[in-house]
Enzyme design. Structure first.
Site, PDB file in Angstrom:
ATOM      1  N   SER A 155       0.811  -1.217   0.000  1.00 10.74           N
ATOM      2  CA  SER A 155       0.000   0.000   0.000  1.00 10.74           C
ATOM      3  C   SER A 155       0.843   1.266   0.000  1.00 10.74           C
ATOM      4  O   SER A 155       0.358   2.337  -0.368  1.00 10.74           O
ATOM      5  CB  SER A 155      -0.940   0.005   1.213  1.00 10.74           C
ATOM      6  OG  SER A 155      -0.220  -0.168   2.416  1.00 10.74           O
TER       7      SER A 155
ATOM      8  N   ASP B  61      -4.198   5.557  11.636  1.00 14.96           N
ATOM      9  CA  ASP B  61      -3.296   5.163  10.557  1.00 14.96           C
ATOM     10  C   ASP B  61      -1.985   5.912  10.737  1.00 14.96           C
ATOM     11  O   ASP B  61      -1.887   7.099  10.420  1.00 14.96           O
ATOM     12  CB  ASP B  61      -3.913   5.482   9.193  1.00 14.96           C
ATOM     13  CG  ASP B  61      -3.019   5.023   8.041  1.00 14.96           C
ATOM     14  OD1 ASP B  61      -1.888   4.572   8.301  1.00 14.96           O
ATOM     15  OD2 ASP B  61      -3.455   5.123   6.879  1.00 14.96           O
TER      16      ASP B  61
ATOM     17  N   HIS C  16       0.583   4.963   6.652  1.00 12.29           N
ATOM     18  CA  HIS C  16       0.473   5.674   5.378  1.00 12.29           C
ATOM     19  C   HIS C  16       0.622   7.177   5.609  1.00 12.29           C
ATOM     20  O   HIS C  16       0.683   7.643   6.752  1.00 12.29           O
ATOM     21  CB  HIS C  16      -0.861   5.346   4.713  1.00 12.29           C
ATOM     22  CG  HIS C  16      -1.043   3.879   4.511  1.00 12.29           C
ATOM     23  ND1 HIS C  16      -1.807   3.092   5.355  1.00 12.29           N
ATOM     24  CD2 HIS C  16      -0.548   3.043   3.568  1.00 12.29           C
ATOM     25  CE1 HIS C  16      -1.771   1.844   4.946  1.00 12.29           C
ATOM     26  NE2 HIS C  16      -1.012   1.785   3.859  1.00 12.29           N
TER      27      HIS C  16
END
Length: 438
Positions: free
Chosen positions: A155, A410, A413
């Site tokens: 990702s 998160d 990311h």
């Protein structure tokens, strides 16, 4: 003797003039002092957030761009090390925002999701001994004209490519021309830039090699076949000019590893009675299989018509304070200083193995020509940016109904725009260096 009328009038007039002069000079004096004090204080930068657009008003005291021609010249030297340095304030801000770029996925659209602070947008990476220029979208597009660029991996490969698309879209808009499913997190996609006949592909392959991902409905561990390249991307190698490889975090999760159709060992699966092996073994084998597969397929008779460039991105550290599944957060609002934060064992081991495997691939590729390999070492500069993650703002306005409960942050990311844009600035400098080589 009585006072003379003229003298009395003269004294009275003199007193009035003195009083008027005092009252006139007093405010002027205060005003002068105020201007003097203000001249000693830098003017603040005012930021307005309107309709997800960042508007910045800079004072004349904003940091000027580097003017040293010698420093700028170092940006193009082959010996320039872009990977050691510090983050410094930069009021220029990003090239794009949530309004101007449609490639930002909801989970990384931090401003749209209600993140109230915007200070994380106003830093630039300053290498220790050279200068990293501001990203030039038009130059990047010129360098990839008539080429196919592929981001292969996890990702973070997707995160970087979406950042790059947003930056390039400030010069020329791409078209999404292919997607192979409805799962936005795990689908392959392709974009085309008609202006330069350039293609960008995203191949979802978090192990690089063939494997089966864990799932809520199935196994709690991943299964990887370390000696088999993932054909999802490998079958297209002959059509690709540049591959950016990104992997890491998936190799720290529970997994069973196969080699030659036999179980090599496992990680974090004590109930399976396999040999427990360290993460360093599978990452080395998976990367070696990946690079060898590229060399073998490009060296075949049908593929010799064009070469390939391969860039291996190093591990991007997470910044959880606490475990991610137990309420871990990333609350920092500013970067770390280089001298106060160093890479840990995992990041250091990843980078060491990646450098060794890329050097080994270079030696093998010398027999064929037309293949270039490079390590893209973003670990240290990423480590210093704990403020650049979505955190709780991976979802829209998480505090709208009070403090959230059981909501994962998160801290892996990166917000878009955000620190990951710098990765593409360095990527451009690598490509410019290669362009100057014979």
């Amino acid at each position: 003797m009585g006072r003379k009328p003229f003298n009395d009038k003269f004294l009275s007039l003199t007193k009035r003039i003195l009083h008027l002069t005092f009252y006139a000079l007093f405010p002027l004096t205060l005003l002068s002092i105020s201007f003097y004090l203000l001249s000693l204080t830098p003017f603040p930068t005012i930021q307005l957030l309107q309709s997800n657009t960042i508007i910045t008003f800079n004072s004349s005291l904003s940091p000027p761009p580097p003017s040293s021609s010698a420093e700028e010249h170092k940006a193009y030297e082959n010996s320039c090390n872009y990977y050691n340095g510090d983050w410094v304030r930069d009021m220029n801000g990003p090239l794009y925002n949530a309004t101007t770029c449609g490639a930002i996925r909801d989970g990384q659209n931090c401003i749209k999701n209600g993140r109230p602070d915007s200070g994380y947008l106003y830093w630039r990476w300053k290498p220790s001994k050279c200068y990293l220029p501001r990203f030039e979208p038009h130059t990047f597009l010129q360098l990839i004209e008539n080429k196919h660029i592929a981001f292969v991996g996890d990702s973070l490969a997707r995160n970087q490519l979406e950042s790059l698309l947003c930056m390039l879209a400030t010069d020329s808009a791409p078209d999404l021309v292919y997607r192979n499913g409805k799962d936005g997190d795990r689908e392959d996609r392709r974009w085309h830039f008609p202006s330069h006949n350039a293609n960008f592909s995203l191949y979802w392959s978090p192990f690089l090699v063939h494997g089966i991902e864990k799932s809520d409905e199935g196994s709690y561990y991943n299964t990887m076949y370390l000696d088999q390249a993932n054909e999802r991307w490998a079958r297209d190698v002959d059509q690709i000019d540049l591959i950016v490889v990104s992997f890491g975090h998936w190799f720290l999760s529970p997994a069973v590893f196969y080699e030659g159709h036999s179980v090599l060992g496992s990680l974090g699966c004590t109930d399976l009675n396999h040999t427990e092996i360290d993460f360093s073994v599978p990452i080395r084998k998976a990367l070696r299989t990946t690079l060898n597969s590229i060399i073998e397929r490009k060296a075949s008779a049908t593929a010799k018509r064009n070469g390939i460039d391969v860039i291996v991105k190093t591990f991007s550290p997470a910044h959880f304070e606490g475990d991610w599944h137990k309420g871990g957060i990333c609350p920092k609002k500013e970067p770390y200083r280089e001298e106060k934060k160093q890479l840990g064992r995992v990041e250091t081991e990843f980078t060491r193995i990646e450098i060794e495997e890329v050097e080994s691939a270079k030696a093998k590729a010398n027999a064929f020509g037309g293949l270039r390999f490079e390590v893209f070492d973003i670990s240290q500069l990423a480590l210093l940016r704990p403020d650049g993650h979505p955190g709780l703002h991976r979802k829209p306005f998480p505090f709208a109904k009070g403090l959230p409960k059981d909501v994962h942050s998160d801290c892996v990311h990166w917000c878009l725009p955000g620190p990951i844009d710098t990765w593409n600035g360095i990527l451009l400098e690598i490509m410019k260096k290669w362009e100057k080589q014979p």
